[in-house]
Write a protein that holds these residues in place. Structure first.
Motif, PDB file in Angstrom:
ATOM      1  N   LEU A 140       0.849  -1.156  -0.109  1.00 28.71           N
ATOM      2  CA  LEU A 140       0.058   0.027   0.003  1.00 28.71           C
ATOM      3  C   LEU A 140       0.945   1.301  -0.049  1.00 28.71           C
ATOM      4  O   LEU A 140       1.739   1.321   0.668  1.00 28.71           O
ATOM      5  CB  LEU A 140      -0.861   0.039   1.154  1.00 28.71           C
ATOM      6  CG  LEU A 140      -2.007  -1.135   1.331  1.00 28.71           C
ATOM      7  CD1 LEU A 140      -2.369  -0.957   2.979  1.00 28.71           C
ATOM      8  CD2 LEU A 140      -3.107  -1.053   0.437  1.00 28.71           C
ATOM      9  N   VAL A 155      -9.246   7.713   2.992  1.00 26.70           N
ATOM     10  CA  VAL A 155      -9.204   6.730   2.132  1.00 26.70           C
ATOM     11  C   VAL A 155      -9.621   5.286   3.076  1.00 26.70           C
ATOM     12  O   VAL A 155      -9.664   5.528   4.208  1.00 26.70           O
ATOM     13  CB  VAL A 155      -7.955   6.263   1.650  1.00 26.70           C
ATOM     14  CG1 VAL A 155      -7.574   7.472   0.626  1.00 26.70           C
ATOM     15  CG2 VAL A 155      -6.793   6.105   2.339  1.00 26.70           C
ATOM     16  N   CYS A 182      -8.396   1.477   2.770  1.00 27.20           N
ATOM     17  CA  CYS A 182      -7.705   0.708   1.870  1.00 27.20           C
ATOM     18  C   CYS A 182      -7.327  -0.358   2.672  1.00 27.20           C
ATOM     19  O   CYS A 182      -6.878  -0.258   3.825  1.00 27.20           O
ATOM     20  CB  CYS A 182      -6.366   1.281   1.227  1.00 27.20           C
ATOM     21  SG  CYS A 182      -6.768   2.504  -0.100  1.00 27.20           S
ATOM     22  N   GLY A 183      -6.842  -1.511   2.053  1.00 29.65           N
ATOM     23  CA  GLY A 183      -6.533  -2.541   2.777  1.00 29.65           C
ATOM     24  C   GLY A 183      -6.164  -3.771   2.094  1.00 29.65           C
ATOM     25  O   GLY A 183      -6.487  -3.878   0.841  1.00 29.65           O
ATOM     26  N   HIS A 184      -5.316  -4.763   2.509  1.00 29.37           N
ATOM     27  CA  HIS A 184      -4.877  -6.023   1.812  1.00 29.37           C
ATOM     28  C   HIS A 184      -4.842  -7.032   2.628  1.00 29.37           C
ATOM     29  O   HIS A 184      -4.624  -7.011   3.973  1.00 29.37           O
ATOM     30  CB  HIS A 184      -3.804  -5.644   0.858  1.00 29.37           C
ATOM     31  CG  HIS A 184      -2.391  -5.611   1.586  1.00 29.37           C
ATOM     32  ND1 HIS A 184      -1.589  -4.558   1.305  1.00 29.37           N
ATOM     33  CD2 HIS A 184      -1.849  -6.130   2.884  1.00 29.37           C
ATOM     34  CE1 HIS A 184      -0.591  -4.734   2.342  1.00 29.37           C
ATOM     35  NE2 HIS A 184      -0.727  -5.681   3.159  1.00 29.37           N
ATOM     36  N   GLY A 185      -4.939  -8.324   2.373  1.00 30.76           N
ATOM     37  CA  GLY A 185      -4.805  -9.387   3.092  1.00 30.76           C
ATOM     38  C   GLY A 185      -4.044 -10.385   2.304  1.00 30.76           C
ATOM     39  O   GLY A 185      -4.068 -10.326   0.986  1.00 30.76           O
ATOM     40  N   HIS A 191       2.538   3.998   4.308  1.00 35.19           N
ATOM     41  CA  HIS A 191       2.920   2.747   3.233  1.00 35.19           C
ATOM     42  C   HIS A 191       3.218   1.521   4.016  1.00 35.19           C
ATOM     43  O   HIS A 191       3.713   1.358   5.097  1.00 35.19           O
ATOM     44  CB  HIS A 191       4.216   3.237   2.424  1.00 35.19           C
ATOM     45  CG  HIS A 191       4.300   4.712   2.171  1.00 35.19           C
ATOM     46  ND1 HIS A 191       3.074   5.185   1.292  1.00 35.19           N
ATOM     47  CD2 HIS A 191       4.927   5.778   2.373  1.00 35.19           C
ATOM     48  CE1 HIS A 191       3.346   6.536   1.010  1.00 35.19           C
ATOM     49  NE2 HIS A 191       4.148   6.843   1.782  1.00 35.19           N
ATOM     50  N   THR A 192       2.912   0.320   3.300  1.00 32.56           N
ATOM     51  CA  THR A 192       2.972  -0.727   3.780  1.00 32.56           C
ATOM     52  C   THR A 192       3.631  -1.835   3.001  1.00 32.56           C
ATOM     53  O   THR A 192       3.160  -1.866   1.552  1.00 32.56           O
ATOM     54  CB  THR A 192       1.510  -1.225   3.954  1.00 32.56           C
ATOM     55  OG1 THR A 192       0.971  -0.505   4.633  1.00 32.56           O
ATOM     56  CG2 THR A 192       1.565  -2.674   4.654  1.00 32.56           C
ATOM     57  N   GLU A 204      -2.737  -9.137   7.239  1.00 29.13           N
ATOM     58  CA  GLU A 204      -3.658  -8.382   6.768  1.00 29.13           C
ATOM     59  C   GLU A 204      -3.361  -6.676   7.252  1.00 29.13           C
ATOM     60  O   GLU A 204      -2.696  -6.634   7.887  1.00 29.13           O
ATOM     61  CB  GLU A 204      -5.152  -8.627   7.778  1.00 29.13           C
ATOM     62  CG  GLU A 204      -5.041  -8.758   9.155  1.00 29.13           C
ATOM     63  CD  GLU A 204      -6.247  -9.191   9.714  1.00 29.13           C
ATOM     64  OE1 GLU A 204      -6.693 -10.286   9.384  1.00 29.13           O
ATOM     65  OE2 GLU A 204      -6.846  -8.446  10.531  1.00 29.13           O
ATOM     66  N   ALA A 205      -3.714  -5.877   6.348  1.00 31.94           N
ATOM     67  CA  ALA A 205      -3.279  -4.446   6.590  1.00 31.94           C
ATOM     68  C   ALA A 205      -4.299  -3.549   6.121  1.00 31.94           C
ATOM     69  O   ALA A 205      -5.240  -4.103   5.413  1.00 31.94           O
ATOM     70  CB  ALA A 205      -1.969  -4.182   5.608  1.00 31.94           C
ATOM     71  N   THR A 206      -4.646  -2.522   6.804  1.00 27.88           N
ATOM     72  CA  THR A 206      -5.675  -1.749   6.424  1.00 27.88           C
ATOM     73  C   THR A 206      -4.842  -0.158   6.481  1.00 27.88           C
ATOM     74  O   THR A 206      -4.162  -0.082   7.401  1.00 27.88           O
ATOM     75  CB  THR A 206      -6.789  -1.618   7.542  1.00 27.88           C
ATOM     76  OG1 THR A 206      -6.370  -1.302   8.904  1.00 27.88           O
ATOM     77  CG2 THR A 206      -7.399  -2.992   7.481  1.00 27.88           C
ATOM     78  N   THR A 207      -5.600   0.647   5.923  1.00 26.33           N
ATOM     79  CA  THR A 207      -5.177   2.056   6.195  1.00 26.33           C
ATOM     80  C   THR A 207      -6.473   3.000   5.951  1.00 26.33           C
ATOM     81  O   THR A 207      -7.300   2.866   4.976  1.00 26.33           O
ATOM     82  CB  THR A 207      -4.128   2.685   4.790  1.00 26.33           C
ATOM     83  OG1 THR A 207      -3.250   1.609   4.556  1.00 26.33           O
ATOM     84  CG2 THR A 207      -4.131   4.194   5.021  1.00 26.33           C
ATOM     85  N   SER A 208      -6.427   4.069   6.947  1.00 28.82           N
ATOM     86  CA  SER A 208      -7.781   4.601   6.853  1.00 28.82           C
ATOM     87  C   SER A 208      -7.418   5.894   7.745  1.00 28.82           C
ATOM     88  O   SER A 208      -6.489   5.990   8.417  1.00 28.82           O
ATOM     89  CB  SER A 208      -8.909   3.892   7.812  1.00 28.82           C
ATOM     90  OG  SER A 208      -8.305   3.352   9.199  1.00 28.82           O
TER      91      SER A 208
END
Lengths: 434, 249, 498
Positions: free
Chosen positions: A361, A368, A370-373, C420-421, C437-441
């Motif tokens: 990311l 926003v 946003c996310g991923h798994g 950033h991830t 798992e990752a989230t951005t908010s």
């Protein structure tokens, strides 16, 4: 280019390849200049290797080593085989455009059946006047090499408002062993148009061939596009495909890729959401066995606000195969209200299988979501036991679970017959698993 | 005739012996209840009969219709007619229940050398059974057990039992997590399947279930062995006096 | 919400640059000549009265370093560092072995008073035993090793630790007093050739802490090191080595601050942890180096190599970090899960504000069988900062049964920052089970409004939400640190909203 002393054997080979091919490649003086420039840029970089971050998991110097000579025009026997392959892989009702060993084959294609709203030219024809198609903003070496050596391709333009019910299927057939094909295509979808594009890569009796393909897609506002790629190459082939997609406003773009062959494959997609209110769905399946190396690298760039992107990726990895997924979601500083999600899962069927996932990311806007798994693991033992306790033999139980696993990505294909076609390829892969 | 013979069975899980020489014989047409406190080895027995990985049989044997069950894969046991109704049926996302039922049924028939069911016959049969078990058709379109309530999951197990027509049904803690109504529906389904050719082993902690599925024989398990066997009245006795008397042994 | 209230009060007390540790202590110091050469290395080694083998080790590292180039892969951007324009050694004068508190310069003691974090340690440094009833009984004893610029100035509770068999002393002393342990373990986790900054550290490290916990011993108190850079133009290169022998346990805390300066100061530390069979090491850091001013001027360049080796079976290493300071952070506390059934943990809060750039994360390298790891990372970016999580989880072919769970969440406050991830997840056998798992908010407007409607100020509301966001990690910190860390978080975010 007086750098010959420092060149390795394979680099010299590419150099010779370009020198010998240059005369045969189509193009105006502008085009020839653009090719030279691209080739020089490739020469500076060489084949990508693991110390280049984007190619960390797919070291082409180690995996591929040499670049093979361009394929010659197919002979009669090869053309006949190509025709059979086209028949076997054609999607019912689709309008076919066929490239054999990197050159457009008019006799195998349905150019006449194309509707009036879809204008078609070959890359070869386009390059007689215009070098523009050889230029992209990318600095990637394989893309530079593609620009230098692209022999042919499909240049399609769908008129504004056109509603195409039948899919357009671009079929790449390889017939010649130990050769390479460089193709570059362009698809321009007009405003409000609706179209389904399918690209199929297959081979007929060809071994150890190399494909380097580039596709440049631009989608006008309010268009609705489904784009499916089926990389079903021969087991010892190399297929490196680069895809550039630019999406306008309020567009629905649904992309799907499935890789079921090739010793080494990479699909690198660079998708830019350049208009607000668009919905992007990107999905992929890698089915890999033996020592295959399959890489899917996707960059989704939210350049404007208010877009939604969804990515679902599944890899099934057997034997000593190696699957790579790199997915990056970029949200630019002004791209507020972006909603971007990505899910990648790898299923390892063998102790020697390898899955590398790099979901990234890169976010420069605050409003926003946003996310991923990412997950990696083997088949769930408790599910397997349940199925076996109900009478399914091991392989059949595995197949059922694998189908369900990849089904989550395949389901994203909206068109029923196209989806069935894709399921058919996946089932064939499962049956071949012994 | 003896359908299932468990002889002096010793089983280990991760170096620890769970069953210390268990013997049990179940004849065709009989319904046996196995009762016992938590940790007595009831579920281990059901898992070993069905062939769940992770259990090491160190001694003894299990014969089913005279054949050595321990030599068979779980799917071969299923095809021979061993059915385990799971205490906690798993959820299998992405595999539609209907597809699963047909695949499993045909796999079993194929293994037995029988012809596969035709689609209309299969559908007819599924409809009949699911109706009697109060299973709505749309549930069959969903992934196996995905989003099912506890009662629905158990009814789905009974549905499979009815479809596959096994000769031995092992019901592992069928009452766990069910309210009285759900339990009654499931038990009625099971009772409808009682037949002179089919045996059942009902594993339960509580006597409650045995009010609905009335056993011919009751066994009490404690510390990895059958410590007492008797008629259905033994269950009532246990309800009154508890398991403590056996624990001490 | 007393914590929030206290935070707000503290925020009110601090100046525009929001850095309350930015004072300078006026003491004389003993410096090595500027620049880096073999002579500098020899000078440092001589100052430390080191044996010949140690000098040799340093010189080898130095020669190796000359062949290396600075890494550029991290998402941080800073002007090139002139390594010849730095001092590599600075010790407070008078320079002699410090054995009791009376010998410590009173100016340094004053420094501690000014620093919020170690105030109660000052009491301990002063040797004041708590009187019955006066001291909070829940507060545990903490042994402190304070590193001022390059030298360790005091280690407390030595005697009590000695009784338990625990060795806790400046590494410079350990090199002389326990050469067999140092020679056996130094560089065994982070080899001298590991990376540019670690190699530099190996050549010029001046001091740091050394801990050895003998077999079966549960260290009777928290061990703590407090680092401070005071000198101008000084690089601080401390080296920490912790060995937990079979079946032992130790919890170690580390705190850092630096004065406010216009120029950038370099900090390149190396921390090595070794956990043998059944041993456990818990390492907690609150890093609050000067982050630079609101224009992005000054601040510490923090290039740190921290790595733990779960060398024995059933061993466990847990890293917890709260990173609020430094202009540049380049730091990846990692675990090598070599022993069967070993476990690695990484809990991190990284907060960036102003022009800070953070590139931090971890590596979990699964080598043994049935190893497990857990990563919980919380990144908060505000102002014009860039905050990157970078992590690697890898299970090698023979690491059967490897398990990892990773959750990295980022929170953005304001539209001029970036979060950033960049995870790398490598499964090389089918029995590995990885979940990431990752989230951005951003902070939900609805939640903020809800809090404000209930009477909280905007800042209190943000503080509340942020503290909730990082709760999972704060819980991993020893109690005393957790309270401080919570305050620090709120202070770091001061000025980020509104």
């Amino acid at each position: 280019m007086n750098v010959a002393v420092a060149k390795t054997g394979s680099r010299r080979a590419v150099s010779d390849l370009f020198a010998s091919a240059e005369g045969r490649l189509p193009g105006s003086p502008d085009v020839i200049a653009a090719r030279r420039e691209a080739f020089e840029s490739y020469e500076r970089l060489g084949l990508p290797h693991r110390r280049i971050e984007e190619w960390k998991y797919t070291d082409l110097r180690a995996l591929v080593g040499e670049v093979l000579p361009l394929a010659a025009a197919p002979d009669a026997a090869a053309s006949k085989r190509a025709a059979e392959a086209v028949k076997a892989h054609a999607i019912a009702g689709a309008c076919k455009l066929v490239l054999v060993d990197g050159v457009f084959a008019a006799d195998l294609s349905d150019v006449k059946a194309l509707v009036a709203e879809a204008s078609f030219k070959t890359l070869r024809e386009t390059l007689e006047k215009d070098a523009g198609l050889l230029k992209t903003a990318s600095t990637d070496a394989v893309i530079a090499l593609n620009a230098a050596l692209a022999t042919d391709g499909v240049v399609l333009s769908i008129a504004d408002g056109a509603q195409l019910s039948a899919p357009i299927q671009i079929i790449h057939v390889a017939t010649a062993a130990s050769t390479s094909a460089y193709t570059r295509s362009q698809v321009v979808v007009g405003k409000g148009a609706r179209v389904t594009i399918v690209e199929t890569f297959v081979a007929t009796e060809a071994e150890a061939y190399q494909v380097n393909d580039a596709v440049i897609v631009s989608v006008g506002d309010n268009a609705d596009v489904a784009h499916v790629r089926l990389m079903d190459d021969a087991p010892d082939a190399v297929n490196i495909t680069s895809q550039f997609v630019t999406i306008g406003a309020n567009v629905k773009f649904n992309f799907f890729n499935m890789t079921t062959g090739a010793a080494v494959s990479r699909l690198q997609g660079f998708i830019t959401l350049a208009g607000e209110g668009s919905e992007l769905s990107v999905n992929g399946v890698n089915l890999l066995k033996k020592t295959e190396h399959g890489d899917t690298t996707l960059v989704v760039d939210h350049a404007v606000p208010n877009c939604v992107s969804r990515e679902i990726f599944r890899a099934v990895i057997d034997d000593r195969a190696h699957s790579v997924f790199q997915g990056r979601i970029i949200v630019r500083p002004d791209a507020q209200k972006t909603d971007g999600k990505m899910m990648t899962r790898a299923l390892l069927l063998s102790d020697e299988a390898e899955a590398d996932n790099k979901p990234e990311l890169e976010i420069f806007a605050d409003d926003v979501s946003c996310g991923h798994g990412a997950t990696a693991g083997a088949l769930d033992d408790s599910l397997l036991f349940y199925l076996k306790a109900r009478g399914l033999p091991e392989k059949q139980a595995q197949a059922l679970l694998i189908q369900a696993f990849v089904g989550e990505a395949i389901e994203q294909i909206a068109d029923d017959s196209l989806r069935e076609h894709v399921i058919g390829i996946a089932e064939r892969w499962l049956e071949q698993r012994s | 005739m003896a359908l299932l013979e468990v002889k002096d069975l010793k089983v280990r899980v991760e170096e620890r012996e769970i069953l210390h020489g268990l013997t049990l014989t179940v004849n065709e047409g009989e319904v046996h209840a196995i009762m016992g406190p938590n940790g007595s080895g009831k579920s281990t027995l059901s898992h070993v009969i069905a062939g769940k990985p992770g259990y090491e049989v160190t001694d003894g044997q299990i014969l089913f219709k005279g054949e050595d069950l321990l030599e068979m894969e779980p799917d071969e046991r299923a095809a021979k007619g061993v059915f385990l109704a799971f205490q906690y049926p798993v959820e299998i996302p992405g595999v539609a229940t209907m597809n699963f039922l047909r695949t499993a049924l045909n796999a079993q028939r194929k293994a037995r050398g029988e012809s596969e069911y035709s689609t209309p016959d299969f559908l007819k049969k599924v409809r009949e059974v699911s109706k009697s078990l109060n299973i709505p058709q749309d549930m069959l379109k969903r992934g196996v057990n995905v989003g099912f309530s506890g009662g629905e999951k158990k009814r789905n197990e009974v549905l499979q039992m009815a479809l596959f027509e096994p000769s031995l049904c092992i019901l592992d803690e069928m009452d766990s997590g069910l309210d009285i109504d759900a339990l009654r529906i499931a038990a009625d389904g099971v009772n409808a399947l009682r037949s002179p050719k089919r045996a059942m082993v009902v594993i339960t902690h509580y006597q409650r279930l045995l009010n609905y599925i009335v056993p011919d024989v009751v066994h009490v398990m404690s510390r990895g062995r059958v410590v007492k066997s008797g008629g259905k009245e033994l269950a009532l006795e246990l309800e009154a006096s508890g398991y403590a008397q056996f624990e001490a042994a | 919400m007393p914590a929030v209230q206290e935070t707000v009060e503290r925020v009110k007390r601090i100046d525009v640059d929001q850095y309350r540790y930015g004072f300078e202590t006026l003491i004389e110091s003993d410096k090595a000549p500027k620049g880096l050469s073999e002579e500098t290395v020899k000078f440092i080694s001589e100052k430390k009265n080191e044996p010949a083998w140690m000098l040799q080790w340093r010189l080898e590292a130095y020669r190796r370093w000359l062949t290396m180039t600075e890494p550029t892969w991290a998402r941080v951007d800073y002007p090139k560092i002139d390594f010849q324009d730095l001092y590599y050694y600075a010790a407070p004068k008078p320079k002699k072995t410090v054995s009791s508190l009376d010998e410590i310069d009173p100016e340094i003691l004053k420094t501690y008073e000014k620093l919020g974090i170690p105030l109660r340690e000052v009491a301990m440094l002063e040797g004041v035993e708590p009187k019955v009833g006066e001291e909070d009984p829940a507060r545990r004893k903490i042994a402190v090793d304070a590193v001022f610029d390059s030298v360790s100035v005091a280690t407390t509770f030595k005697a009590e630790l000695k009784k338990a068999g625990v060795i806790f002393m400046p590494i410079s002393e350990a090199i002389r007093e326990h050469p067999e342990l140092v020679q056996k373990y130094l560089g065994s986790v982070v080899p001298t050739s590991d990376n540019f900054y670690a190699t530099l550290n190996s050549a010029v490290f001046s001091d740091g802490s050394f801990v050895y916990v003998p077999p079966g011993v549960r260290c009777p108190m928290e061990l703590s090191t407090y680092f401070r850079i005071n000198e101008r133009n000084t690089g601080q290169f401390e080296r920490t080595l912790i060995i937990a022998d079979k079946g032992s346990y130790v919890s170690y805390l580390e705190g850092c601050t630096a004065p406010q300066r216009d120029e950038n100061q370099l900090h390149a530390a190396v921390v090595e942890l070794v956990a043998l069979d059944d041993a456990e090491i818990k390492y907690s850091t609150v890093q609050n180096w000067y982050p630079g001013n609101s224009e992005g001027k000054g601040g510490i360049y923090n290039f740190v190599t921290k790595r733990g080796d779960c060398r024995g079976a059933n061993s466990k290493i847990s890293w917890t970090q709260v990173e609020t300071g430094s202009a540049i952070t380049w730091k990846y506390p990692s675990c090598i899960l070599r022993g069967d059934n070993s476990r690695g943990e990484f809990y991190s809060i990284a907060i960036s504000n102003g022009f800070q750039q953070v590139d931090s994360g971890t590596k979990m390298i699964h080598l043994g069988k049935n190893t497990s790891s857990r990563i919980i990372s919380k990144g908060i970016a505000a102002g014009k900062s860039q905050n990157t999580y970078r992590g690697l989880v890898t299970a090698h072919r023979k690491a059967t049964g490897a398990r990892n769970f990773t959750a990295c969440d980022s929170l953005l406050i304001g539209d001029k920052c970036g979060a950033h991830t960049v995870p790398y997840i490598e499964a090389k056998n089918s029995s590995a089970t990885f979940e990431h798992e990752a989230t951005t908010s951003k902070i939900s407007e609805d939640v903020l409004f809800y809090c404000i409607q209930r009477g909280l100020s905007q800042e209190e509301a943000v503080g509340l939400v942020v503290n909730g966001f990082v709760k999972d990690v704060l819980q991993q910190l020893p109690m005393e640190f957790a309270v401080e860390a919570q305050k620090l978080i709120s202070i770091s975010l001061e000025g980020s909203v509104g």
